[in-house]
Every structure is written in C-alpha cells, then in structure tokens.
Design a protein around this motif. Structure first.
Motif, short mmCIF file in Angstrom:
data_model
loop_
_atom_site.label_atom_id
_atom_site.label_comp_id
_atom_site.label_asym_id
_atom_site.label_seq_id
_atom_site.Cartn_x
_atom_site.Cartn_y
_atom_site.Cartn_z
N THR A 20 73.22 -79.87 96.95
CA THR A 20 73.43 -79.27 98.26
C THR A 20 74.38 -80.16 99.05
O THR A 20 75.05 -81.04 98.51
CB THR A 20 72.09 -79.06 98.99
OG1 THR A 20 72.31 -78.40 100.22
CG2 THR A 20 71.37 -80.38 99.24
N TRP A 46 68.85 -78.61 107.17
CA TRP A 46 67.84 -77.56 107.22
C TRP A 46 66.48 -78.07 106.75
O TRP A 46 65.44 -77.62 107.23
CB TRP A 46 68.27 -76.36 106.38
CG TRP A 46 69.16 -75.43 107.14
CD1 TRP A 46 70.50 -75.27 107.01
CD2 TRP A 46 68.75 -74.54 108.18
NE1 TRP A 46 70.96 -74.33 107.90
CE2 TRP A 46 69.91 -73.86 108.63
CE3 TRP A 46 67.54 -74.24 108.79
CZ2 TRP A 46 69.87 -72.91 109.65
CZ3 TRP A 46 67.50 -73.30 109.80
CH2 TRP A 46 68.66 -72.65 110.22
N PRO A 62 66.04 -73.55 98.59
CA PRO A 62 65.22 -72.52 99.25
C PRO A 62 63.73 -72.78 99.12
O PRO A 62 62.98 -72.63 100.09
CB PRO A 62 65.64 -71.23 98.52
CG PRO A 62 67.02 -71.51 98.03
CD PRO A 62 67.02 -72.95 97.66
#
Length: 462
Positions: free
Chosen positions: A46, A53, A103
């Motif tokens: 990422t 996040w 996620p």
C-alpha cells in the motif's frame, strides 16, 4: 466488622491494576502502530494514504462511539461493558494480525475502535465503584493514569522491537495475552449502578458518517481530485447540519442542552482536538520522514513520549496551585515551538540533537495541556453536565486525531511527489499557536476541585 474491608483491599487493588492494564492496552495499540507504518506499506503493498486510513478508521470509530459507550455503561452496567470491550479488543487484535490485505485490516481496525471506546467509557465508572471515597479515589485514578500513561512511553520502543522480531503483525498479537491477563485480574464482579436512560442512535450514526465523509474529503483534496473533494465536502456539511438538527430534537442528545451555548467549554473541546491533532501528526509523520528502522524511530520519539508519561503529576500540582488554565497556556506556548523546531530538524540534513529538543518541547506541550483540560471544562460546565463533558472531550480529541492522520497522509503523499516534508508539522504548529492565543484570552473558572487534590479525571485523559 473491620475484617472484610481489610480482606477485600488486595482484591480491589488487583482489579484496579486490571482496569489500568486494559487502558494501557488501548493506548499501546495507538502508539505502537506509529513505528509500524513503513513495514505496513511494504507488507500490504500500500502507500502513505493506506496506512493513514489504518489510523483514521480506528480514531473515527473511537470518536463516534465514545459518547455511546457512556450511555451503554449507564444502561448495561460499566462492568459488563468493560468485559465485552476487553474480550472484543483481544479478538479484533488477533483478526488484525491475520489480515491479508488493507481492506481486511481496515475493517478490523474499525472494530478495535468500537471495543476501545467500551473500555475507555467504562473504566472511570468502575474505579468510582471500587473507591467510593473521594480521597482514595483520587489516588486510585492517579495510579491508573500513571500505569496506562506508561503506554505512551513504551509503545514506540516496544513496537519497534516487536516489528524487528517478526513484523507488524506481532504488535497486534500481543494484545491477546494482555486481554487475558485483564480478564483474570478483573474476574470478580464489580457492582456499578444502572440507569434506564434512552439512547438515540441517529446522532451517533450521523457523527460516524460525517467523520468518514470529512476524512474522504481531505484525502481526495490531498490527491488534488477537486471535483470529487468538493462533492464530498458538501456531503460532509449536509451530514453535520443534519446530525446537529437531529441531536437538538433527540430525547438523549449527544450534546446536553446546558452545554450548547457554553463558550468556555466549547473552547476547551477545541483545545483537546488541537492537542490530539498535533500529537497524532508527530506520531504519524515522524516514522515516515526519518527513513530509519522501527527500533530507531521508537527510540527517537522517547523525549516526547517519556514526558507525556511522567510529567502529568507535576501538571496536576500546577493546576491545583494556580488553576487549570495556567498549565494549558504553558502547553500551548511549548507545543508550537516544539513542532517548528522538529520541522526544522527534519528539513534537509537530519539534525538529531535539534530533533530531540523539538520533541522534548512537544512532550511538555502535551503533558501540560491534556491533564488540565478536564479540570478546565469541569470548572466551566454546569453541575448537571459534568458527566457528559469528559465523554465529549474524549470524542473531540479523537476527531482531531482523525483529521490529523488524514491531513498528514495527504500532505506526505505530496512530499513523495516533491512537496515540503515539514508541511504537516507546520500546519499543526499554526493550530497550536491559535490555541495559545485563545488560551491567553480565556478566563479561569471557579474550581470545584479541593486544593491539592489530584486531578485524577484530568490525568485519565492521557
């Protein structure tokens, strides 16, 4: 008749240690993640926005459920909520450790925020039940804050060691045995009062949705996706207005009616958001800007984190002697100076001595300001709203942390594209300078804390 209290005293102390260890676990999870960011980026493939996040999802859910947690503690009992929070926190931490993609990690981090809110919301109620007398209760809360505040100092260093051993997943695995120890220490039931108070769910949902929309707005603006950022900004404003309108008509509002027009209390809420904004900016940005190992990053943060853990007792004495506004002003004088010195140290060639001085000033800013904030809001809040101000202050602080991670992620992404590395620290310094100006203009309230008594609630804000 004196035997039972004597016999129960060791058991009471054991349960106090368990409650403190639970809060230690919550704070540890926040601080250890700071040094794990580079490893997260490499492991999950990422970027800076992704690890941003991972921080904001946690603080968003924590901010939007803290006040709800207080209501649930009243209805269900603080002991039940505490146990549910500890069990859930341990399980969600293991789920974070097993996450195979960003996620999944974000979902688990959101759950961690919910269970952390349950622990934070119930802890003070449990201590109040264990220590009904004001004198012993003040000492117990101070001890609880000292034990839990040690997580601020231990977190970055411990996190660095764990990451060095087996990567970022280990920083979540460690929470499971800690949760088991807490459950063992607190296995004896703690009786707490129940209140059949109504709960209005829509304001809580609106707060969560508004925070999510605000974070998305900042993220899209940082990527210069202006049309979408503008649309999300409008959605954020609409959610904020709608939530405020619903809350005003709610049978159990987030904001008590007696606080709505209390300028001094809302100023203090703003101070809490600014301090947490600056703290989160340092914790988020520094490990990414140092380009060093997790252990070295954790060690570099020690001048700040040690002061945050050790200085609050002195702050409590200053507040007792001169009023809570005095250390708040001192903190807002030290914090922007520390942020500017830190930004200077990170610009161009690395200057470790200058960086240490900057972080030392930041530590003074945090440890002078945060412990005095609760005392200030209690001095200015009406007596029937003192129970609500702590929860709202905690929530606004987490809102500040959420926005800070989003802004730092967006600005550091621009740094990767050639922008200025010190931008997030400079923004935080400007906000702290505004906090200092407002603190200078603020008026002290009439203290309702006996002189010399430890401001335990203030210490708990760490």
């Amino acid at each position: 008749m004196s035997a039972p209290p004597a016999l129960s005293r060791p058991r009471t102390t054991t349960r106090l240690i368990g409650i403190a260890l639970a809060y230690f676990m919550v704070l540890l999870d926040t601080t250890v993640l700071a040094v794990a960011e580079p490893d997260l980026i490499a492991s999950l493939d990422t970027d800076i926005l992704g690890v941003g996040w991972a921080t904001t999802v946690y603080t968003m859910t924590l901010a939007s459920t803290l006040v709800l947690g207080g209501s649930l503690a009243d209805r269900l009992g603080a002991y039940r909520l505490f146990l549910a929070g500890v069990i859930g926190f341990g399980a969600a931490s293991l789920a974070c450790a097993c996450a195979h993609g960003l996620p999944a990690l974000l979902v688990c981090r959101g759950l961690l925020g919910v269970f952390a809110a349950a622990i934070v919301s119930s802890s003070l109620g449990l201590i109040a039940s264990l220590y009904p007398e004001p004198g012993p209760r003040g000492g117990a809360i101070s001890a609880w804050a000292a034990i839990s505040g040690a997580a601020m100092a231990a977190g970055p260093v411990l996190g660095g060691r764990l990451i060095e051993l087996d990567g970022w997943r280990l920083i979540f695995v460690i929470n499971a045995p800690l949760a088991a120890v807490v459950l063992l220490l607190c296995r004896t039931r703690i009786s707490t009062p129940h209140h059949e108070r109504p709960i209005s769910w829509l304001p809580h949902l609106g707060l969560a949705a508004g925070l999510a929309a605000l974070t998305l707005t900042i993220t899209e603006a940082g990527q210069r996706n202006w049309p979408f950022a503008g649309l999300l900004g409008c959605v954020t404003l609409a959610l904020a207005a709608g939530t405020a309108a619903i809350d005003r008509r709610s049978a159990a509002p987030l904001i008590p009616h007696t606080l709505r027009h209390n300028t001094a209390v809302w100023t203090a809420f703003g101070w809490g958001a600014v301090v947490n904004y600056a703290l989160t900016t340092v914790l988020f940005a520094l490990p990414l800007l140092l380009h060093t190992t997790a252990v070295e990053a954790g060690t570099t943060l020690l001048p700040m984190t040690l002061l945050v853990a050790l200085n609050p007792p002195l702050t409590a004495r200053l507040a007792a002697a001169y009023g809570s506004l005095y250390p708040i002003r001192m903190g807002f004088a030290a914090f922007p100076a520390g942020l500017c010195v830190t930004a200077f140290a990170l610009a161009g060639d690395h200057r470790p001595i200058v960086l240490g001085i900057g972080l030392l000033l930041c530590g003074l800013g945090i440890s002078w300001t945060l412990p005095a904030l609760v005392g200030f809001v209690v001095d200015h809040a009406p007596p029937d709203a003192t129970g609500a101000v702590g929860g709202i202050l905690n929530a606004t602080r987490q809102i500040g942390a959420t926005v800070a991670a989003a802004v730092a992620g967006a600005t550091l992404t621009q740094h990767s594209a050639g922008g200025w590395a010190a931008a997030p620290l400079t923004i935080a310094a400007a906000l702290c300078a505004l906090g200092f100006c407002s603190a200078v203009l603020a008026k002290p309230g009439r203290s309702r804390t006996p002189s010399g008594q430890p401001q335990g609630d203030a210490l708990s804000e760490l």
